[in-house]
Each structure stands twice: as structure tokens, then as C-alpha cells.
Design a protein around this motif. Structure first.
Motif, PDB file in Angstrom:
ATOM      1  N   CYS A 163     -28.178  12.105 -40.935  1.00  0.00           N
ATOM      2  CA  CYS A 163     -28.217  13.513 -41.297  1.00  0.00           C
ATOM      3  C   CYS A 163     -28.612  13.645 -42.765  1.00  0.00           C
ATOM      4  CB  CYS A 163     -26.847  14.159 -41.055  1.00  0.00           C
ATOM      5  SG  CYS A 163     -26.812  15.930 -41.380  1.00  0.00           S
ATOM      6  N   THR A 164     -29.633  14.466 -43.002  1.00  0.00           N
ATOM      7  CA  THR A 164     -30.056  14.823 -44.353  1.00  0.00           C
ATOM      8  C   THR A 164     -30.106  16.349 -44.404  1.00  0.00           C
ATOM      9  OG1 THR A 164     -32.414  14.859 -43.832  1.00  0.00           O
ATOM     10  CG2 THR A 164     -31.486  12.726 -44.511  1.00  0.00           C
ATOM     11  N   ALA A 165     -30.481  16.896 -45.532  1.00  0.00           N
ATOM     12  CA  ALA A 165     -30.604  18.358 -45.634  1.00  0.00           C
ATOM     13  C   ALA A 165     -31.701  18.878 -44.712  1.00  0.00           C
ATOM     14  CB  ALA A 165     -30.900  18.765 -47.077  1.00  0.00           C
ATOM     15  N   ALA A 175     -31.374  16.074 -38.663  1.00  0.00           N
ATOM     16  CA  ALA A 175     -30.291  15.290 -38.055  1.00  0.00           C
ATOM     17  C   ALA A 175     -30.836  14.714 -36.755  1.00  0.00           C
ATOM     18  CB  ALA A 175     -29.066  16.148 -37.799  1.00  0.00           C
ATOM     19  N   TYR A 176     -30.676  13.406 -36.570  1.00  0.00           N
ATOM     20  CA  TYR A 176     -31.233  12.760 -35.388  1.00  0.00           C
ATOM     21  C   TYR A 176     -30.448  11.499 -35.063  1.00  0.00           C
ATOM     22  CZ  TYR A 176     -33.455   9.772 -38.922  1.00  0.00           C
ATOM     23  OH  TYR A 176     -33.681   8.936 -39.982  1.00  0.00           O
ATOM     24  N   ALA A 177     -30.723  10.965 -33.886  1.00  0.00           N
ATOM     25  CA  ALA A 177     -30.082   9.720 -33.455  1.00  0.00           C
ATOM     26  C   ALA A 177     -31.147   8.686 -33.122  1.00  0.00           C
ATOM     27  CB  ALA A 177     -29.206   9.969 -32.234  1.00  0.00           C
ATOM     28  N   VAL A 178     -30.750   7.426 -33.259  1.00  0.00           N
ATOM     29  CA  VAL A 178     -31.568   6.286 -32.862  1.00  0.00           C
ATOM     30  C   VAL A 178     -30.706   5.447 -31.919  1.00  0.00           C
ATOM     31  CG1 VAL A 178     -32.782   4.214 -33.651  1.00  0.00           C
ATOM     32  CG2 VAL A 178     -32.832   6.291 -35.051  1.00  0.00           C
ATOM     33  N   LYS A 179     -31.282   5.064 -30.799  1.00  0.00           N
ATOM     34  CA  LYS A 179     -30.569   4.221 -29.832  1.00  0.00           C
ATOM     35  C   LYS A 179     -30.852   2.764 -30.164  1.00  0.00           C
ATOM     36  CE  LYS A 179     -30.255   3.546 -24.811  1.00  0.00           C
ATOM     37  NZ  LYS A 179     -30.819   4.014 -23.525  1.00  0.00           N
ATOM     38  N   LEU A 180     -29.796   1.974 -30.266  1.00  0.00           N
ATOM     39  CA  LEU A 180     -29.927   0.544 -30.545  1.00  0.00           C
ATOM     40  C   LEU A 180     -29.438  -0.238 -29.329  1.00  0.00           C
ATOM     41  CD1 LEU A 180     -28.352   0.564 -34.135  1.00  0.00           C
ATOM     42  CD2 LEU A 180     -30.771   0.788 -33.535  1.00  0.00           C
ATOM     43  N   MET A 181     -30.230  -1.181 -28.895  1.00  0.00           N
ATOM     44  CA  MET A 181     -29.852  -2.072 -27.797  1.00  0.00           C
ATOM     45  C   MET A 181     -29.741  -3.477 -28.374  1.00  0.00           C
ATOM     46  SD  MET A 181     -29.495  -0.110 -25.175  1.00  0.00           S
ATOM     47  CE  MET A 181     -29.328  -1.312 -23.877  1.00  0.00           C
ATOM     48  N   LEU A 182     -28.518  -3.873 -28.719  1.00  0.00           N
ATOM     49  CA  LEU A 182     -28.298  -5.084 -29.506  1.00  0.00           C
ATOM     50  C   LEU A 182     -27.553  -6.159 -28.742  1.00  0.00           C
ATOM     51  CD1 LEU A 182     -27.216  -3.245 -32.784  1.00  0.00           C
ATOM     52  CD2 LEU A 182     -29.523  -3.919 -32.067  1.00  0.00           C
TER      53      LEU A 182
END
Length: 185
Positions: free
Chosen positions: A139-141, A144-151
Motif C-alpha cells: 500500500c502506497t498513497a 494498494a495491491y496484492a501479489v500471490k507467492l507460491m513458495l
């Protein structure tokens, strides 16, 4: 939504000439140079991103706070994650990650907020949410976003808790570094 694997994260770091063991120093230096503040909200990493940032001398100039929100109650009470989101989608979801990042940004006033929520294993995974599934919220001014990580591990370290937590923290630090170039001050 972008999805990154463990191999993708390692390749991103190599492509950008970043050493996995020391690039947190580069992150803090870039934040200082640009006068940008950062805050973290962590679940599955248990404060590892915060620890790596504060390992660097002078990080107090750029690090606002880190919230270790392991329980859903703390996600809701401290970070403002919606009870409905937690009940319907669960703690391990893109929406929860975004709301965690938004909550810690609002709480801290930081320029960049990053969150991590997932299943570090080696137990706790399901067919729908396997061990190694982590969602990162940013989140910045401006956004706002998401990243999916498959680790879950493709380097003979399948479902290693330490491997998953380290790579999730690498991804978060890399994203903070990337956002340094986008934040308008």
C-alpha cells in the motif's frame, strides 16, 4: 494478480544484482536517499521483514513500525482487517493482505506499507491453500495491491518453513525497493 514462484524471486534478485543475504542494506539505503518511510504487517513471517530492515544501522530514519499480526484477532483489532473478509476468504487471501497493508500504513503514516500472510508449513496446507502459498500486500498513497507467492519449494527444500519465510521476506523487501522508485514525495 501477479503470481511469483520461489524461482521467480531468486531470478529477480539475480537479474537486479541483489545478494539475498545483504540486499536489505540496499533497501534501507534507498529509503534513506529518497526520504521514504516503510512499515510492515507480518503473519507467516513473524516479523522477519522488520528484523531484516532493523538489522541495518540507521534504519530508524526510515522504519516506522512492524506489526506481527499472527492471529486473526490482531489482524482485525489492530490492522482493521474486515471480520467478513477473514470469515469468508480467510487470513490467507489477497484481500486480507491488502487490508493488512492498508491498516499498517494508516496506523504508521508510512509512505510504503507491506504485508505478508500465508502458510509457512510444513503443516497447515490444504488442496486450495497449499503450504508455501503467501499473499503479499502493498500500500502506497497511489495504490494498494496484492501479489500471490507460491513458495512451496522447487530447490529440493519442499515445504521448508525457513525457506518459505526467507523467500517471502525477500519478495517483500524487493517490492519495497521497487516501490522506492514510484513513491512521489
Amino acid at each position: 494478480m501477479v503470481t511469483l514462484t520461489d524461482v521467480d524471486i531468486i531470478q529477480l534478485l539475480r537479474k537486479n544484482n541483489l545478494n539475498q543475504d545483504t540486499f536489505h542494506i540496499d533497501v534501507v539505503q534507498n529509503l534513506k536517499e529518497k526520504n521514504i518511510k516503510v512499515a510492515t504487517a507480518e503473519s507467516c513471517t513473524g516479523g522477519l521483514v522488520s528484523e531484516r530492515i532493523t538489522r541495518v544501522s540507521g534504519s530508524s530514519e526510515v522504519f516506522e513500525c512492524g506489526i506481527c499480526s499472527y492471529s486473526n484477532g490482531i489482524k482485525e483489532k489492530v490492522l482493521g482487517v474486515s471480520a467478513e473478509t477473514l470469515a469468508v476468504l480467510g487470513a490467507v487471501s489477497a484481500e486480507t493482505a491488502i487490508q493488512m497493508a492498508e491498516g499498517v500504513k494508516k496506523l504508521s503514516g508510512a509512505d510504503i506499507a507491506v504485508s505478508l500472510t500465508g502458510i509457512a508449513g510444513p503443516t497447515g496446507g490444504t488442496a486450495e491453500k497449499p503450504v508455501g502459498l503467501v499473499f503479499m500486500g502493498v500500500c502506497t498513497a497511489e495504490n494498494a495491491y496484492a501479489v500471490k507467492l507460491m513458495l512451496g519449494g522447487t530447490n529440493n527444500i519442499v515445504n521448508s518453513r525457513d525457506y518459505i519465510r526467507k523467500l517471502a521476506s525477500d519478495a517483500a523487501l524487493f517490492q519495497v525497493l521497487s516501490e522506492c522508485y514510484s513513491v512521489k514525495k
